[in-house]
Design a protein around this motif. Structure first.
Motif, PDB file in Angstrom:
ATOM      1  N   GLY A 207       6.463 -11.907  -6.125  1.00 61.55           N
ATOM      2  CA  GLY A 207       5.415 -12.687  -5.481  1.00 61.55           C
ATOM      3  C   GLY A 207       5.830 -13.231  -4.123  1.00 61.55           C
ATOM      4  O   GLY A 207       5.074 -13.148  -3.145  1.00 61.55           O
ATOM      5  N   SER A 208       7.030 -13.798  -4.042  1.00 62.85           N
ATOM      6  CA  SER A 208       7.481 -14.370  -2.774  1.00 62.85           C
ATOM      7  C   SER A 208       7.759 -13.291  -1.737  1.00 62.85           C
ATOM      8  O   SER A 208       7.502 -13.483  -0.538  1.00 62.85           O
ATOM      9  CB  SER A 208       8.732 -15.232  -3.001  1.00 62.85           C
ATOM     10  N   LEU A 209       8.260 -12.134  -2.162  1.00 67.75           N
ATOM     11  CA  LEU A 209       8.472 -11.027  -1.224  1.00 67.75           C
ATOM     12  C   LEU A 209       7.137 -10.535  -0.672  1.00 67.75           C
ATOM     13  O   LEU A 209       7.005 -10.291   0.543  1.00 67.75           O
ATOM     14  CB  LEU A 209       9.216  -9.889  -1.915  1.00 67.75           C
ATOM     15  N   SER A 210       6.148 -10.401  -1.524  1.00 68.37           N
ATOM     16  CA  SER A 210       4.823  -9.967  -1.070  1.00 68.37           C
ATOM     17  C   SER A 210       4.220 -10.996  -0.114  1.00 68.37           C
ATOM     18  O   SER A 210       3.616 -10.630   0.905  1.00 68.37           O
ATOM     19  CB  SER A 210       3.898  -9.764  -2.277  1.00 68.37           C
ATOM     20  N   PHE A 211       4.377 -12.267  -0.444  1.00 64.88           N
ATOM     21  CA  PHE A 211       3.866 -13.321   0.432  1.00 64.88           C
ATOM     22  C   PHE A 211       4.492 -13.224   1.815  1.00 64.88           C
ATOM     23  O   PHE A 211       3.791 -13.293   2.840  1.00 64.88           O
ATOM     24  CB  PHE A 211       4.166 -14.695  -0.177  1.00 64.88           C
ATOM     25  N   ALA A 212       5.809 -13.054   1.873  1.00 70.11           N
ATOM     26  CA  ALA A 212       6.494 -12.991   3.171  1.00 70.11           C
ATOM     27  C   ALA A 212       6.050 -11.780   3.976  1.00 70.11           C
ATOM     28  O   ALA A 212       5.806 -11.873   5.191  1.00 70.11           O
ATOM     29  CB  ALA A 212       8.009 -12.958   2.952  1.00 70.11           C
ATOM     30  N   GLY A 220       4.388 -14.695  12.061  1.00 71.08           N
ATOM     31  CA  GLY A 220       5.598 -14.355  12.802  1.00 71.08           C
ATOM     32  C   GLY A 220       6.765 -14.175  11.854  1.00 71.08           C
ATOM     33  O   GLY A 220       6.905 -14.932  10.892  1.00 71.08           O
ATOM     34  N   TRP A 221       7.592 -13.162  12.128  1.00 71.06           N
ATOM     35  CA  TRP A 221       8.695 -12.860  11.229  1.00 71.06           C
ATOM     36  C   TRP A 221       9.744 -13.965  11.176  1.00 71.06           C
ATOM     37  O   TRP A 221      10.498 -14.064  10.214  1.00 71.06           O
ATOM     38  CB  TRP A 221       9.358 -11.547  11.653  1.00 71.06           C
ATOM     39  N   ASP A 222       9.799 -14.798  12.206  1.00 65.55           N
ATOM     40  CA  ASP A 222      10.789 -15.879  12.225  1.00 65.55           C
ATOM     41  C   ASP A 222      10.188 -17.235  11.873  1.00 65.55           C
ATOM     42  O   ASP A 222      10.822 -18.271  12.050  1.00 65.55           O
ATOM     43  CB  ASP A 222      11.458 -15.956  13.596  1.00 65.55           C
ATOM     44  N   SER A 223       8.955 -17.245  11.365  1.00 65.68           N
ATOM     45  CA  SER A 223       8.323 -18.514  11.000  1.00 65.68           C
ATOM     46  C   SER A 223       8.923 -19.054   9.706  1.00 65.68           C
ATOM     47  O   SER A 223       9.471 -18.298   8.883  1.00 65.68           O
ATOM     48  CB  SER A 223       6.810 -18.322  10.840  1.00 65.68           C
ATOM     49  N   ALA A 224       8.796 -20.368   9.515  1.00 62.01           N
ATOM     50  CA  ALA A 224       9.391 -21.005   8.331  1.00 62.01           C
ATOM     51  C   ALA A 224       8.807 -20.478   7.017  1.00 62.01           C
ATOM     52  O   ALA A 224       9.565 -20.193   6.077  1.00 62.01           O
ATOM     53  CB  ALA A 224       9.216 -22.517   8.434  1.00 62.01           C
ATOM     54  N   PRO A 225       7.473 -20.321   6.891  1.00 62.72           N
ATOM     55  CA  PRO A 225       6.955 -19.813   5.612  1.00 62.72           C
ATOM     56  C   PRO A 225       7.446 -18.411   5.276  1.00 62.72           C
ATOM     57  O   PRO A 225       7.750 -18.121   4.117  1.00 62.72           O
ATOM     58  CB  PRO A 225       5.426 -19.831   5.824  1.00 62.72           C
ATOM     59  N   VAL A 226       7.515 -17.559   6.298  1.00 66.73           N
ATOM     60  CA  VAL A 226       7.951 -16.178   6.051  1.00 66.73           C
ATOM     61  C   VAL A 226       9.427 -16.136   5.689  1.00 66.73           C
ATOM     62  O   VAL A 226       9.826 -15.474   4.724  1.00 66.73           O
ATOM     63  CB  VAL A 226       7.658 -15.299   7.282  1.00 66.73           C
ATOM     64  N   LEU A 227      10.256 -16.830   6.448  1.00 65.88           N
ATOM     65  CA  LEU A 227      11.683 -16.867   6.131  1.00 65.88           C
ATOM     66  C   LEU A 227      11.920 -17.505   4.763  1.00 65.88           C
ATOM     67  O   LEU A 227      12.773 -17.048   3.994  1.00 65.88           O
ATOM     68  CB  LEU A 227      12.438 -17.649   7.216  1.00 65.88           C
ATOM     69  N   GLY A 228      11.150 -18.545   4.457  1.00 67.46           N
ATOM     70  CA  GLY A 228      11.275 -19.174   3.147  1.00 67.46           C
ATOM     71  C   GLY A 228      10.905 -18.221   2.023  1.00 67.46           C
ATOM     72  O   GLY A 228      11.541 -18.213   0.962  1.00 67.46           O
ATOM     73  N   PHE A 230      11.206 -14.907   2.072  1.00 69.84           N
ATOM     74  CA  PHE A 230      12.294 -13.943   1.920  1.00 69.84           C
ATOM     75  C   PHE A 230      13.495 -14.567   1.201  1.00 69.84           C
ATOM     76  O   PHE A 230      14.120 -13.933   0.335  1.00 69.84           O
ATOM     77  CB  PHE A 230      12.735 -13.410   3.287  1.00 69.84           C
ATOM     78  N   VAL A 231      13.825 -15.799   1.556  1.00 69.27           N
ATOM     79  CA  VAL A 231      14.955 -16.476   0.913  1.00 69.27           C
ATOM     80  C   VAL A 231      14.672 -16.703  -0.571  1.00 69.27           C
ATOM     81  O   VAL A 231      15.532 -16.443  -1.435  1.00 69.27           O
ATOM     82  CB  VAL A 231      15.255 -17.815   1.621  1.00 69.27           C
ATOM     83  N   LEU A 232      13.480 -17.180  -0.883  1.00 69.61           N
ATOM     84  CA  LEU A 232      13.124 -17.416  -2.283  1.00 69.61           C
ATOM     85  C   LEU A 232      13.150 -16.114  -3.077  1.00 69.61           C
ATOM     86  O   LEU A 232      13.621 -16.088  -4.227  1.00 69.61           O
ATOM     87  CB  LEU A 232      11.736 -18.052  -2.374  1.00 69.61           C
ATOM     88  N   ALA A 236      15.599 -15.543  -6.225  1.00 65.50           N
ATOM     89  CA  ALA A 236      15.009 -15.209  -7.524  1.00 65.50           C
ATOM     90  C   ALA A 236      15.512 -13.870  -8.035  1.00 65.50           C
ATOM     91  O   ALA A 236      15.783 -13.703  -9.235  1.00 65.50           O
ATOM     92  CB  ALA A 236      13.484 -15.200  -7.418  1.00 65.50           C
ATOM     93  N   LEU A 237      15.651 -12.887  -7.132  1.00 64.15           N
ATOM     94  CA  LEU A 237      16.152 -11.580  -7.546  1.00 64.15           C
ATOM     95  C   LEU A 237      17.605 -11.663  -7.998  1.00 64.15           C
ATOM     96  O   LEU A 237      17.992 -11.033  -8.994  1.00 64.15           O
ATOM     97  CB  LEU A 237      16.008 -10.579  -6.403  1.00 64.15           C
ATOM     98  N   THR A 238      18.404 -12.451  -7.295  1.00 67.35           N
ATOM     99  CA  THR A 238      19.802 -12.650  -7.703  1.00 67.35           C
ATOM    100  C   THR A 238      19.869 -13.319  -9.073  1.00 67.35           C
ATOM    101  O   THR A 238      20.659 -12.923  -9.947  1.00 67.35           O
ATOM    102  CB  THR A 238      20.542 -13.501  -6.664  1.00 67.35           C
ATOM    103  N   ALA A 239      19.040 -14.340  -9.270  1.00 66.94           N
ATOM    104  CA  ALA A 239      19.009 -15.017 -10.565  1.00 66.94           C
ATOM    105  C   ALA A 239      18.568 -14.060 -11.666  1.00 66.94           C
ATOM    106  O   ALA A 239      19.107 -14.095 -12.786  1.00 66.94           O
ATOM    107  CB  ALA A 239      18.062 -16.218 -10.495  1.00 66.94           C
ATOM    108  N   PHE A 240      17.613 -13.186 -11.356  1.00 64.59           N
ATOM    109  CA  PHE A 240      17.145 -12.216 -12.339  1.00 64.59           C
ATOM    110  C   PHE A 240      18.273 -11.285 -12.768  1.00 64.59           C
ATOM    111  O   PHE A 240      18.466 -11.034 -13.967  1.00 64.59           O
ATOM    112  CB  PHE A 240      15.989 -11.412 -11.750  1.00 64.59           C
TER     113      PHE A 240
END
Length: 343
Positions: A207-212, A220-228, A230-232, A236-240
């Motif tokens: 979900g977060s990857l699709s959102f980004a 913008g690729w460097d905006s806070a929501p988009v970067l957030g 990708f980070v989330l 989440a993938l690492t935790a999975f």
């Protein structure tokens, strides 16, 4: 008993046809949805992506639930949710309501897809009969992808965009009745525990990857929501992955991914889906908004593309009895890469 087996095949084929048809049929209606609901391009992207993301996120967990609580029960639940969600899509008054209903539709579709092959396997224990049943199921599934744009054009031009969803209602109700009356229940002999932590982390990652990705062009690729986003997704993938390594009954066993054939097939499906379905979205918008074609005319122009998928699937299924599957997959990916390079 034989009659019930054919009922099972019919019901499963209908369910697969409905869920796969909704992958492609909605594309033709996007320009009309944009005008009717005052939707943005990002909204339209989410109308398509929400369904696919929800289906992907819930698919593995739906299979686990079916093993424990019964394949027919989960299939029926999925059909009911899919039908209800189709009604909500058909009466949506704004983009947010439509996107939320598409998420619910994807959840129901995941339950249908996760149980289809298991129901057929239980209904057709004989290998030869099962092969015939799977061939029929595969042909119906391919036909759904092939006729989606054309059926969408007919419905949108003849009755309006809402009917691409509302047409599912009578079919879903009849399928529910047939499932309750004619389909036998089956379960796994030793069902594992439901991996809820795996489900939550995997769904969050998707979900977060699709959102980004969908917000990047607008924000913008460097905006806070988009970067957030990708980070989330990465967290989440690492935790999975960490959760799956320590679970007794993981949602996605590591042994599956360690098989070269399984990983190769997954990469092949990813490559095909990320190109073909993205192409359908933007090509449909181009045909109708730039070239000014009517929905039916746009659907007819997309028919060669979708029919080629159906024909190639049938040819590949036949060739698979003579050639190793890895040759066919490799040849298909190579041809896809060459065509993209030439384009």
């Amino acid at each position: 008993m034989a009659l019930n087996r054919w009922w099972t095949l019919c019901v499963v084929s209908v369910g697969s046809f409905m869920l796969l048809l909704d992958v492609t049929i909605v594309n033709i209606a996007l320009p009309d949805i944009e005008e009717a609901l005052d939707a943005t391009l990002t909204d339209l992207q989410w109308v398509v992506a929400a369904y696919a993301v929800a289906l992907s996120a819930v698919l593995l967990t739906a299979g686990s639930l079916a093993d424990r609580f019964g394949r027919r029960a989960v299939f029926s639940w999925g059909m009911a949710v899919f039908t209800l969600a189709s009604l909500l899509c058909g009466v949506a008054q704004n983009p947010l309501m439509l996107i939320a209903a598409r998420v619910l539709q994807g959840v129901g579709g995941a339950a249908l897809l996760a149980t289809s092959l298991a129901l057929l396997a239980a209904a057709y224990p004989d290998h030869r009969d099962r092969h015939v049943a799977l061939a029929v199921w595969g042909a119906v599934s391919g036909a759904a992808l092939a006729v989606g744009p054309l059926a969408g054009g007919v419905l949108v031009e003849g009755a309006g965009w809402r009917w691409i969803f509302l047409v599912n209602l009578p079919v879903g109700v009849l399928a529910l009745i047939a499932t309750a009356a004619r389909v036998a229940e089956s379960r796994a002999e030793r069902p594992g525990r439901i991996d809820w932590p795996g489900f939550v982390t995997f769904g969050t990652a998707l979900g977060s990857l699709s959102f980004a990705l969908l917000r990047a062009n607008e924000e913008g690729w460097d905006s806070a929501p988009v970067l957030g986003g990708f980070v989330l997704s990465a967290v989440a993938l690492t935790a999975f992955v960490l959760i799956e390594r320590h679970r007794a009954d993981p949602l996605l066993p590591g042994a599956v991914l360690r098989k070269v054939t399984t990983t190769g097939a997954a990469v092949g499906v990813l490559a095909m889906s990320s190109t073909a379905f993205a192409l359908l979205l933007y090509l449909t918008l181009y045909l109708q908004t730039v070239l000014g074609l009517a929905p039916l005319a746009a659907g007819l122009r997309l028919l060669p593309l979708t029919l080629s998928i159906f024909v190639a699937s049938a040819v590949a299924a036949r060739a698979g009895t003579l050639l190793p599957a890895r040759w066919l997959v490799s040849a298909g990916l190579a041809f896809l890469g060459l065509r993209l390079r030439r384009g």
